[in-house]
Scaffold this active site. Structure first.
Site, PDB file in Angstrom:
ATOM      1  N   THR A   1       0.931  -1.288  -0.049  1.00  0.00           N
ATOM      2  CA  THR A   1       0.041  -0.015  -0.076  1.00  0.00           C
ATOM      3  C   THR A   1       0.797   1.311  -0.105  1.00  0.00           C
ATOM      4  O   THR A   1       0.685   2.174  -0.821  1.00  0.00           O
ATOM      5  CB  THR A   1      -0.995  -0.071   1.108  1.00  0.00           C
ATOM      6  OG1 THR A   1      -1.785  -1.131   1.003  1.00  0.00           O
ATOM      7  CG2 THR A   1      -2.023   1.217   1.262  1.00  0.00           C
TER       8      THR A   1
ATOM      9  N   GLN B   1       0.992 -10.172  -6.250  1.00  0.00           N
ATOM     10  CA  GLN B   1       0.431 -11.438  -6.331  1.00  0.00           C
ATOM     11  C   GLN B   1       1.416 -12.385  -7.070  1.00  0.00           C
ATOM     12  O   GLN B   1       1.352 -13.448  -7.311  1.00  0.00           O
ATOM     13  CB  GLN B   1      -0.950 -11.662  -6.599  1.00  0.00           C
ATOM     14  CG  GLN B   1      -1.763 -11.088  -5.451  1.00  0.00           C
ATOM     15  CD  GLN B   1      -1.989 -11.711  -4.214  1.00  0.00           C
ATOM     16  OE1 GLN B   1      -1.364 -13.002  -4.160  1.00  0.00           O
ATOM     17  NE2 GLN B   1      -2.530 -11.186  -3.208  1.00  0.00           N
TER      18      GLN B   1
ATOM     19  N   CYS C   1     -10.185  -8.485   2.090  1.00  0.00           N
ATOM     20  CA  CYS C   1     -10.426  -7.209   2.598  1.00  0.00           C
ATOM     21  C   CYS C   1     -12.103  -6.785   2.647  1.00  0.00           C
ATOM     22  O   CYS C   1     -12.424  -6.317   3.394  1.00  0.00           O
ATOM     23  CB  CYS C   1      -9.932  -5.964   1.607  1.00  0.00           C
ATOM     24  SG  CYS C   1      -8.087  -6.237   1.268  1.00  0.00           S
TER      25      CYS C   1
ATOM     26  N   HIS D   1       4.370  -9.738   3.340  1.00  0.00           N
ATOM     27  CA  HIS D   1       3.718 -10.741   3.905  1.00  0.00           C
ATOM     28  C   HIS D   1       2.789 -11.635   3.024  1.00  0.00           C
ATOM     29  O   HIS D   1       2.267 -12.625   3.337  1.00  0.00           O
ATOM     30  CB  HIS D   1       2.882  -9.930   4.872  1.00  0.00           C
ATOM     31  CG  HIS D   1       1.690  -9.254   4.480  1.00  0.00           C
ATOM     32  ND1 HIS D   1       0.248  -9.956   4.253  1.00  0.00           N
ATOM     33  CD2 HIS D   1       1.382  -8.203   4.113  1.00  0.00           C
ATOM     34  CE1 HIS D   1      -0.784  -8.935   3.785  1.00  0.00           C
ATOM     35  NE2 HIS D   1       0.160  -8.081   3.545  1.00  0.00           N
TER      36      HIS D   1
HETATM   37  N1  PLP Z   1      -2.139  -5.333  -4.217  1.00  0.00           N
HETATM   38  C1  PLP Z   1      -2.712  -6.567  -4.123  1.00  0.00           C
HETATM   39  C2  PLP Z   1      -2.612  -7.240  -5.561  1.00  0.00           C
HETATM   40  C3  PLP Z   1      -2.973  -7.164  -3.048  1.00  0.00           C
HETATM   41  O1  PLP Z   1      -3.197  -8.329  -3.183  1.00  0.00           O
HETATM   42  C4  PLP Z   1      -2.580  -6.380  -1.843  1.00  0.00           C
HETATM   43  C5  PLP Z   1      -3.226  -7.151  -0.671  1.00  0.00           C
HETATM   44  O2  PLP Z   1      -4.052  -8.003  -0.630  1.00  0.00           O
HETATM   45  C6  PLP Z   1      -2.186  -5.182  -1.803  1.00  0.00           C
HETATM   46  C7  PLP Z   1      -2.062  -4.479  -2.979  1.00  0.00           C
HETATM   47  C8  PLP Z   1      -1.961  -4.448  -0.697  1.00  0.00           C
HETATM   48  O3  PLP Z   1      -0.884  -5.039   0.258  1.00  0.00           O
HETATM   49  P1  PLP Z   1      -0.476  -4.781   1.602  1.00  0.00           P
HETATM   50  O4  PLP Z   1      -1.938  -4.670   2.297  1.00  0.00           O
HETATM   51  O5  PLP Z   1       0.268  -5.458   2.193  1.00  0.00           O
HETATM   52  O6  PLP Z   1      -0.068  -3.198   1.645  1.00  0.00           O
END
Ligand code: PLP
Length: 674
Positions: A72, A188, A335, A210
């Site tokens: 993010t 991913q 989410c 993570h």
């Molecule tokens: N982009 C994708 C494709 C994701 O799957 C995720 C998390 O689910 C994110 C961005 C955001 O990742 P993070 O919450 O580790 O910042």
């Protein structure tokens, strides 16, 4: 029961090597990498070693690669960089009209960041989503057409919900003559697809540790050589002034161990092995749930993701079922898992509403081995058997006679089924479209005929038939009679339905028009028609399962939960509690009862929440000092059950806080039905 974790697209466990590396970094390499003394130099050496490994894994020998807190943050940094550049170009006199484009199936972090920074930086550029086809792939013809007017294009490498892999070569070609900057969310893809970032004209690529066995709180951002950059965080000039703030050395060390494992190829599995894992899981799913459909073509997807739906079974039901079997999967994306909403990703792909609303995602990690997959397949098959045993997986005849009242709930709204077992006639009260499949199946299995579909609130009438027959003042449902009572007030034309049995009126379905304890004309009309002890069943579950006129719901304390620690203190040492499983039969079949650790063994019962009203004789016969402990998967349904029993006047009713999910490891015993 061993947990089998199949939700790796949400997050992963930390690899033992990564855990060890983080601990070692905290214990031995704790220096600040900006310090010039020995301790600092050691930390810096470790950090640069990890960066070099990341460059090799990502195929990014050139360009910038900085550590961040996660994807993010990396996405924000990339968006701020790109939009600042667009603003600079505009300020320098570039008057070309530009737009910001993002794939319709992007993770929310991308469009939300675009919206936020577009407004905050005062750009106010039009934001458009790039359509995807039925398979989840970007519409390249559309993109080619829009590319000349694009300022920034965001297209993920692989989708987190479906696993659909984007055609980056095709997108790159569509953008060949475009002035657009290009952001590829690669979260991913890491560890599952070969990434050769430098071979593409990708400007920004965010990563999250993570999602690939590193801890939460560590991520990376790749920035192509020469791509515009504006830091999001300013301060001490760390990370070559790309990202200020002392680096998360434990996270970096852990990520380093994961990257090293990727380079060594252990414990990561080869692509072909992952494809074989997926095939076995897909076969087990198809065998367990006849009619199951996969929501994206597997050959276009990451080998580690399966997204599917089963006709007639909601995502909630499937998740409860899998969870009861110790299989951790998710509905749609993690989410949005808390909300019962259709997946916007599947909607963007144009899938039918039932598929978008009923989607379940199963995602394993690239380090998962064949043994784990085999155990997962065995559990999946057990889920199918549990559904069949409870009669939900097929249309075969039901083995159990239904109770008079079944209560269904969807997001706080209640629908009731009044069924007379002898005549096999039934009435549906306050139908909910979400339950159509389930009720239709119920009717088929029990061989019941619907006499009428009734609604207490005409404004919410979904137009289902058969309706209340003309020229009759009552409906006969076997030995039960239903009469309609007009209630004035709000909502307009509201009515109640009274259920009569011989000369008694044990139940009334009162919709939303009467509020217990609040005098109204509707309430006085009800008081004239129903007895003081008639059970009044509302249309919405606002914490009142059921009430009576002579005993309006007393204020039940919000906290009816007991933690494992509180249990022994609250319960008398000598009285055996009644332990009630309120999960549905298909969950109960898979076993799992909480270990209470009490001196006296509990009596056990299984009463699904939907059957709570039929168990009134059980609740009425309870001795006042019998503690009743309800449990379910998460503590949600058991809280409703405990509140219900308290409203009936049984003060000694509790819910096991957090459900089986938070309770000490359950033992594998089945409980008996009432
Ligand atoms: N982009 C994708 C494709 C994701 O799957 C995720 C998390 O689910 C994110 C961005 C955001 O990742 P993070 O919450 O580790 O910042």
């Amino acid at each position: 029961m061993e947990d089998i974790y199949l939700d790796s697209n949400a997050t992963t466990a930390v690899l033992p090597e990564a855990r060890a590396a983080a601990l070692a970094a905290m214990a031995e390499v704790f220096g600040n990498p900006s310090s010039v003394h020995g301790s600092g130099l050691k930390a810096r050496a470790l950090m640069e070693q990890v960066r070099a490994s990341a460059r090799r894994v990502l195929g990014a020998p050139r360009g910038q690669l900085c550590f961040t807190s996660g994807a993010t943050e990396s996405i924000q940094t990339a968006v701020v960089s790109a939009l600042s550049e667009l603003r600079r170009r505009r300020d320098a006199g570039d008057a070309r009209p530009l737009q910001l484009l993002y794939g319709a199936t992007e993770h929310k972090a991308v469009p939300e960041a675009l919206k936020h920074w577009n407004a905050l930086l005062g750009l106010h550029l039009p934001l458009r989503s790039i359509p995807v086809d039925h398979q989840g792939r970007h519409d390249l013809a559309w993109l080619r057409q829009q590319a000349p007017q694009a300022g920034l294009v965001c297209t993920m490498a692989a989708n987190n919900e479906t696993g659909v892999v984007s055609d980056l070569d095709g997108i790159g070609a569509a953008l060949a003559d475009s002035p657009a900057l290009w952001l590829v969310d690669s979260v991913q893809a890491l560890g599952k697809l070969p990434l050769k970032l430098a071979e593409h004209r990708i400007d920004y690529a965010p990563f999250s540790g993570h999602k690939l066995y590193a801890p939460k709180g560590i991520g990376m951002l790749y920035v192509r050589e020469g791509a515009p950059f504006t830091p999001l965080m300013i301060g001490g000039g760390q990370e070559s002034a790309l990202r200020a703030g002392t680096e998360n050395m434990a996270g970096i060390a852990a990520l380093g161990a994961v990257l090293q494992a990727l380079e060594n190829g252990h414990p990561f599995q080869h692509h072909a092995a992952l494809v074989a894992h997926r095939e076995r899981l897909a076969l087990a799913l198809s065998e367990a749930f006849p009619g199951l459909v996969f929501n994206a073509p597997t050959e276009l997807c990451l080998p580690t993701t399966l997204n599917f739906a089963v006709p007639g079974l909601s995502a909630k039901l499937l998740l409860d079922l899998f969870d009861a079997a110790g299989l951790r999967v998710s509905g749609g994306s993690a989410c949005s898992a808390a909300k019962a909403q259709p997946s916007y990703v599947l909607e963007a792909m144009g899938l039918p509403a039932w598929q978008a609303a009923g989607a379940v995602r199963l995602s394993f990690g690239p380090a998962d081995n064949a043994d784990l997959i085999e155990r997962a397949c065995t559990r999946i098959r057990a889920c199918g058997s549990a559904l069949r045993a409870s009669g939900l997986a097929d249309d075969g005849p039901a083995t159990k006679t239904p109770g008079l009242l079944t209560r269904f709930g969807v997001d706080g709204a209640c629908c009731y089924l009044v069924a007379d077992a002898a005549s096999r006639r039934c009435v549906v009260i306050d139908p909910l479209p979400e339950l159509n499949e389930r009720i239709t199946q119920w009717l088929r299995r029990h061989g019941h005929t619907v006499v009428a579909v009734l609604t207490t609130t005409p404004a919410l009438d979904v137009g289902a038939s058969p309706r209340w027959p003309q020229d009759t003042d009552h409906l006969q449902v076997g030995s039960h009679r239903i009469t309609r009572l007009a209630l004035s007030g709000e909502p307009a034309n509201a009515c109640a339905y009274l259920l009569h049995e011989a000369d008694q009126t044990p139940f009334a379905f009162v919709g939303d028009a009467v509020v217990p304890g609040v005098p109204s004309e509707a309430l006085s009309r009800l008081a004239q028609a129903a007895g003081p002890r008639t059970w009044l069943l509302p249309r919405h579950d606002d914490g009142r399962f059921v009430w009576t006129l002579d005993q309006p719901p007393t204020a039940v304390p919000a906290a009816v939960g007991l933690t494992a620690d509180q249990l022994a203190q609250r319960l008398p040492a000598t009285t055996a509690p009644l332990l009630v499983d309120v999960r549905e039969p298909y969950e109960q079949v898979l076993g799992g009862a909480p270990e209470l650790g009490l001196a006296v063994a509990p009596q056990t019962k299984a009463v699904p929440l939907s059957d709570m009203l039929n168990a009134l004789p059980i609740w009425r016969a309870l001795a006042a000092d019998t503690p009743v402990l309800f449990y379910c998967r998460s503590g949600n349904r058991s809280t409703q059950a405990a509140r219900f029993l308290r409203q009936l006047g049984h003060a000694n009713a509790w819910s096991l806080e957090g459900g089986l999910a938070l309770w000490p490891q359950p033992r594998a015993t089945a409980v008996t039905s009432p």
